[in-house]
Enzyme design. Sequence first.
Site, short mmCIF file in Angstrom:
data_model
loop_
_atom_site.label_atom_id
_atom_site.label_comp_id
_atom_site.label_asym_id
_atom_site.label_seq_id
_atom_site.Cartn_x
_atom_site.Cartn_y
_atom_site.Cartn_z
CG ASP A 41 -26.43 -68.28 -32.43
OD1 ASP A 41 -26.31 -66.82 -33.08
OD2 ASP A 41 -25.29 -67.68 -32.72
CB THR A 91 -25.29 -53.41 -36.87
OG1 THR A 91 -25.83 -52.94 -36.08
CG2 THR A 91 -25.77 -53.98 -38.02
CB THR A 126 -30.03 -50.95 -36.48
OG1 THR A 126 -31.52 -51.90 -35.72
CG2 THR A 126 -30.62 -49.42 -36.50
CB CYS A 266 -31.47 -49.60 -30.29
SG CYS A 266 -31.33 -51.86 -30.73
NE ARG A 337 -25.84 -57.42 -26.96
CZ ARG A 337 -26.89 -57.72 -27.44
NH1 ARG A 337 -26.10 -57.90 -29.11
NH2 ARG A 337 -27.84 -58.15 -27.66
#
Length: 435
Positions: A41, A91, A126, A266, A337
């Site tokens: 990371d 994403t 995604t 998501c 988030r």
Amino acid sequence: MSLFEEIKNGNESLALVGLGYVGMPIAVEFAKRGVKVIGYDLNAAKIEIYKSGVDPTHEVGDEVIKNTTVQFTSDESKLKEAKFHIVAVPTPVNDDHTPDLTPVEGASTILGRNLTKGSVVVFESTVYPGVTEDVCVPILERESGLKCGVDFKIGYSPERINPGDKVHRLNTIKKIVSGMDDETLDTVAKIYEIVVDAGVHRASSIKVAEAAKVIENSQRDINIAFMNELSIIFNKMGIDTKSVLEAAGTKWNFLNFRPGLVGGHCIGIDPYYLTYKAEMLGYHSQIILSGRRINDDMGKYIAENVVKNLIKAEKTVKGAKVAILGFTFKENCPDTRNSKVFDIVKELREYGIEPVITDPVADADEAKHLYGVEFTNEIKDMDAVILAVAHKEFSSYKMSDIDQLFGEGQKVLVDVKGILDRKEYEDVGYSYWRL
């Protein structure tokens, strides 16, 4: 010997690029199954936290992190030591709801600089159909000087990890896998089968796998939007939505969805990837975007009903003391988030109300950085309390616990998730409201 056999026997390493809620559990699970894993990371501070044996995501626990054999690193050159790479970066979307491919492009750039011949790269992020082959591959080729299909191969296997869910885990959820050709597909499938006990589904192409992922969350989003619209309608009718859904749910084929805030990285974001690609092809989505509009407005709708109930309870709206219990995008998960609870905060501020917020689970530093909010443990003398997230800490509250949060006058309780007994609170004089 095939790459799968080399990985299985420990002769070659597997690398995870991105160690968040998705990448870290994957890295740990592969290591648990005897695979040599490099966990990369670019956030050096995050790597140090993992090295110290702490799991800030709460996905696997500190003890597991402390004892894992994953080689945590922020040194990108370590990726050269691996032959099978899994990219698991977020994403998000921009403010205008267009896809923000910056993280996946950045990961492709870093990986490309360190890609070696004979490698397989699998993306889990995604995306809309075509991103892996049309966006990521050119970056990998440019940075590595290698040719896709000749020097390295690619695949796609969408993540299905459900943050905070201790039942549906990486190893218990069937995994969709895909590859650029039959040989790659076979390699990707066999390597994931090392950790996925539920088995894999071999998609016919990378684009099919990308599309499958993006519609999974779009379907949930649309169904929740329907529930939210019903809650608005039933609220106007004076009917309790939860009671209606419980009654309708006695039919065997009624889908068990509930109204609520749809945030996170998501369900609240993925539909925009699909509609963006559709727009590129000249089609304007009707159902998907309608559902998004409803779900995006629910924070504002909840705040408006807080104000209406304050007025009914003869409370002064401007400067009212309002507490919000829970700030994360879902229960029992520290991730803030794209939390839609902040939409409630913003709308209350429009009425001259500065709410106090408490959340025993949320990442407080992340909330301060992303939203500028600070949490408190001091909740008392409130005019209204909004139970926004069904953390187990809040779900276990008794009426005596709730009582202590309020001051004088009628108590306004907004139970967004409907976790409390409505009748019990109304019987003792509460002004109770839920979706």
